[in-house]
Structures are given as structure tokens and as C-alpha cells.
Design an enzyme around this catalytic site. Structure first.
Site, PDB file in Angstrom:
ATOM      1  N   ALA A  32       0.870  -1.196   0.000  1.00 54.43           N
ATOM      2  CA  ALA A  32       0.000   0.000   0.000  1.00 54.43           C
ATOM      3  C   ALA A  32       0.902   1.239   0.000  1.00 54.43           C
ATOM      4  CB  ALA A  32      -0.968  -0.005   1.182  1.00 54.43           C
ATOM      5  N   LEU A  33       1.794   1.265  -0.959  1.00 53.36           N
ATOM      6  CA  LEU A  33       2.910   2.225  -0.935  1.00 53.36           C
ATOM      7  C   LEU A  33       2.466   3.655  -1.220  1.00 53.36           C
ATOM      8  CD1 LEU A  33       5.663   0.175  -2.795  1.00 53.36           C
ATOM      9  CD2 LEU A  33       5.111   0.211  -0.356  1.00 53.36           C
ATOM     10  N   HIS A  37       7.126   5.629   1.615  1.00 52.30           N
ATOM     11  CA  HIS A  37       7.860   4.401   1.290  1.00 52.30           C
ATOM     12  C   HIS A  37       8.851   4.651   0.141  1.00 52.30           C
ATOM     13  CE1 HIS A  37       3.889   2.597   2.745  1.00 52.30           C
ATOM     14  NE2 HIS A  37       4.780   2.079   3.582  1.00 52.30           N
ATOM     15  N   SER A 185       0.669   7.842   5.500  1.00 53.21           N
ATOM     16  CA  SER A 185       0.483   6.517   6.099  1.00 53.21           C
ATOM     17  C   SER A 185      -0.461   5.720   5.219  1.00 53.21           C
ATOM     18  CB  SER A 185      -0.140   6.679   7.497  1.00 53.21           C
ATOM     19  OG  SER A 185      -0.673   5.448   7.931  1.00 53.21           O
TER      20      SER A 185
HETATM   21  P1  AMP Z   1       4.846   0.041   6.567  1.00 55.38           P
HETATM   22  O1  AMP Z   1       4.586  -0.463   5.182  1.00 55.38           O
HETATM   23  O2  AMP Z   1       3.785   0.962   7.059  1.00 55.38           O
HETATM   24  O3  AMP Z   1       5.215  -1.053   7.523  1.00 55.38           O
HETATM   25  O4  AMP Z   1       6.131   0.972   6.469  1.00 55.38           O
HETATM   26  C1  AMP Z   1       7.294   0.533   5.834  1.00 55.38           C
HETATM   27  C2  AMP Z   1       8.385   1.526   6.093  1.00 55.38           C
HETATM   28  O5  AMP Z   1       8.005   2.804   5.578  1.00 55.38           O
HETATM   29  C3  AMP Z   1       8.673   1.729   7.580  1.00 55.38           C
HETATM   30  O6  AMP Z   1      10.068   1.871   7.777  1.00 55.38           O
HETATM   31  C4  AMP Z   1       7.958   3.019   7.883  1.00 55.38           C
HETATM   32  O7  AMP Z   1       8.497   3.726   8.974  1.00 55.38           O
HETATM   33  C5  AMP Z   1       8.184   3.784   6.574  1.00 55.38           C
HETATM   34  N1  AMP Z   1       7.200   4.862   6.437  1.00 55.38           N
HETATM   35  C6  AMP Z   1       5.861   4.782   6.589  1.00 55.38           C
HETATM   36  N2  AMP Z   1       5.302   6.002   6.440  1.00 55.38           N
HETATM   37  C7  AMP Z   1       6.323   6.865   6.199  1.00 55.38           C
HETATM   38  C8  AMP Z   1       6.403   8.280   5.961  1.00 55.38           C
HETATM   39  N3  AMP Z   1       5.321   9.043   5.942  1.00 55.38           N
HETATM   40  N4  AMP Z   1       7.615   8.824   5.748  1.00 55.38           N
HETATM   41  C9  AMP Z   1       8.743   8.051   5.763  1.00 55.38           C
HETATM   42  N5  AMP Z   1       8.727   6.721   5.971  1.00 55.38           N
HETATM   43  C10 AMP Z   1       7.541   6.130   6.185  1.00 55.38           C
END
Ligand code: AMP
Length: 285
Positions: A32-33, A37, A185
Site C-alpha cells: 500500500a505504498l 515508502h 500513512s
Molecule cells: P509500513 O509499510 O507501514 O510497515 O512501512 C514501511 C516503512 O516505511 C517503515 O520503515 C515506515 O516507517 C516507513 N514509512 C511509513 N510512512 C512513512 C512516511 N510518511 N515517511 C517516511 N517513511 C515512512
């Protein structure tokens, strides 16, 4: 861009790359990028020779009351975005190969996992630490890139890597925000139009703590009160809004040097987290 599903193949292919003297950067995600990400992938491309993203919705980090099946899954558009970002490899392992039927080994998370998310989401960091260590074993990367957005998660992974002597460097990258300040997010897509406006309350609350600190207020309880007052205007429930030590994540009584304001709050049925580094005697962080 190579898309690999097989656990042995990803290791073999990247072992070749590594033996060739190339530096490998790993970006673990649950898909769900969004631009947050993709900023990690861009950073991996900058700092390393080869960027590897993983997409895996890790079942062991979801609690029984958290709906794993509802987590957004958008593989086709994720792959298109990664291709656009010139990611070199994408690892998309099948869940039943990551956790085979006899799987029973888990990481006991470090002490920094105890409070906040660890308390409110029992078992969450056990699942995170386990899957991240598994990814580190499957992918012979030099550097792994994580977002500061998930502040406690990074602290947990750093401690695990230190404690278990895992030979990988952890690089923390800045939080990417929408133009108005809302942290990007995967969960933002669940916000209704009205909730999207209210979700900004987290960022406003973090900034109110920062403004009060800049004005000279160093008492954590008063900074926390400022955050709660701001949150009360918009969100439906506050799980925590506290000032903590940047390394141990223990509560601080006073902000003398560097601290982090961390918030978890609900807007409608969506739970959001955000944080902001606070530096005493400075105008910006
Ligand atoms: P997730 O897919 O939500 O588990 O996130 C994967 C990676 O992306 C993790 O290292 C998160 O901290 C990073 N991440 C998520 N949202 C953001 C954002 N808004 N800015 C920077 N990195 C993010």
C-alpha cells in the site's frame, strides 16, 4: 526490476550481487505504498548500488482485535510505483513460506518495546522484530532503511540489531508529510473527507509542544497538556501523547536536551501515530 517470490531465489540472486562488490539497500514494507515508502527506496538508490524493497503484510504483528484481512493490499500499483522509482528487486514472499506450519521461534523484543505501542498492542513488536530479523537473514543487505514515522519501531529494530550483533546498518529516514503536515500513512486512505481534516490534529498537537518549548516551557507535563488540548479539538480518542527520551523512550520530566513527542490517536475508526523531535534551546528540530 525483478519481482521475486521465492525465498531461496532472493538470497541466491542477491548473494551474487554482493559477491560482485555491490552494496545492497533493503526497504521492508507492508505494501500500500505512498511517497513515504518511495522516499526510502530513493534513499537506498542514493546510498547503495542496488535497492531491494520487500512487500509482506506480516500476520504476526497484528493483534487478535486488529483486522489483518482489512490491511490494504495494492500489489499492482505498488509494483508500478517501485518500477517508476527504479527499484532493482522486489521481494514478495507468500505468507505460508515465511511462516511454515511448524514455525515456533520468535524474537523477545528489547526493553524499548515495553511502553506505548508495546503496551497497547501486545505482541506487536514481537511480530515486527521476528519478521525483520527473518528478512535480514533472507536478504544479504548492507543497509536497511526505515522511516522515523514509526519511531518506536526503529528503536526496537536498532536495539535488536545491536543486541544480536546483526551485521546490517540501520538508516533512519525523515517522515514524509502531506503539504498540510499530515504524516503519510497507508492508513490515511481509510479517512473520510471530514476525518482527513481532523487527522491533522496530531501534527498540530506536536507543533504546539514545539512552540511551547521554543517559548521556554521545558516541563514535559505542561508540554503534554498543550498536546492534549490541541488533540481534544479534533481527534476522537488519545492513546498517548507524551514526551520521551529519544533512545530509551522512557518518559521525561523535563526537556533539557533532545526529546521526542510521540502521539497515537484515533480519528473515526482509524488509529494514527506521529512524532516530532524536540530540541531544547533551538527554534527548529
Ligand atoms: P509500513 O509499510 O507501514 O510497515 O512501512 C514501511 C516503512 O516505511 C517503515 O520503515 C515506515 O516507517 C516507513 N514509512 C511509513 N510512512 C512513512 C512516511 N510518511 N515517511 C517516511 N517513511 C515512512
Amino acid at each position: 526490476m525483478k519481482v521475486i517470490h521465492d525465498l531461496n531465489e532472493i538470497y541466491t540472486q542477491l548473494d551474487f550481487v554482493r559477491c560482485d562488490g555491490k552494496r545492497i539497500g533493503l526497504v521492508p514494507t507492508m505494501g500500500a505504498l505512498h511517497s513515504g515508502h518511495l522516499s526510502l527506496v530513493q534513499r537506498a538508490k542514493q546510498d547503495c548500488d542496488v535497492a531491494v524493497a520487500t512487500i509482506f503484510v506480516n500476520p504476526t504483528q497484528f493483534g487478535p482485535n486488529e483486522d489483518l484481512s482489512k490491511y490494504p493490499r495494492t500489489l499492482e500499483s505498488d509494483l508500478a510505483a517501485l518500477r517508476e522509482s527504479q527499484c532493482d528487486f522486489v521481494f514478495v514472499p507468500p505468507s505460508d513460506r515465511v511462516y511454515t506450519s511448524g514455525h515456533s521461534t520468535f524474537i523477545e523484543p528489547p526493553s524499548v518495546a515495553k511502553r506505548w505501542e508495546g503496551e497497547l498492542r501486545p505482541g506487536h513488536f514481537r511480530g515486527v522484530a521476528t519478521v525483520v530479523l527473518k528478512l535480514f537473514q533472507l536478504i544479504p543487505a548492507h543497509v536497511a532503511f526505515f522511516g522515523r514515522k514509526d519511531y518506536q519501531q526503529v528503536a526496537v529494530i536498532r536495539a535488536m540489531v545491536d543486541d544480536l550483533n546483526v551485521p546490517i546498518r540501520i538508516q533512519v529516514c525523515d517522515t514524509i508529510r502531506e503539504p498540510d503536515g499530515l504524516a503519510m500513512s497507508s492508513r490515511n486512505r481509510y479517512l473520510s473527507k471530514e476525518d482527513r481534516v481532523r487527522a491533522l490534529g496530531l501534527w498540530l498537537a506536536l507543533n504546539s509542544a514545539r512552540s511551547r518549548l521554543v517559548e521556554g516551557e521545558t516541563s514535559s507535563s505542561r508540554l503534554e497538556e498543550a498536546m492534549r488540548q490541541e488533540l481534544a479539538k479534533s481527534v476522537d480518542a488519545v492513546d498517548y501523547a507524551v514526551i520521551v527520551h529519544p533512545d530509551t523512550m522512557e518518559p521525561l520530566i523535563q526537556v533539557d536536551e533532545t526529546a521526542v513527542a510521540i502521539i497515537a490517536a484515533r480519528v473515526g475508526s482509524t488509529r494514527l501515530i506521529d512524532n516530532l523531535t524536540l530540541i531544547a534551546n533551538q527554534k527548529t528540530s
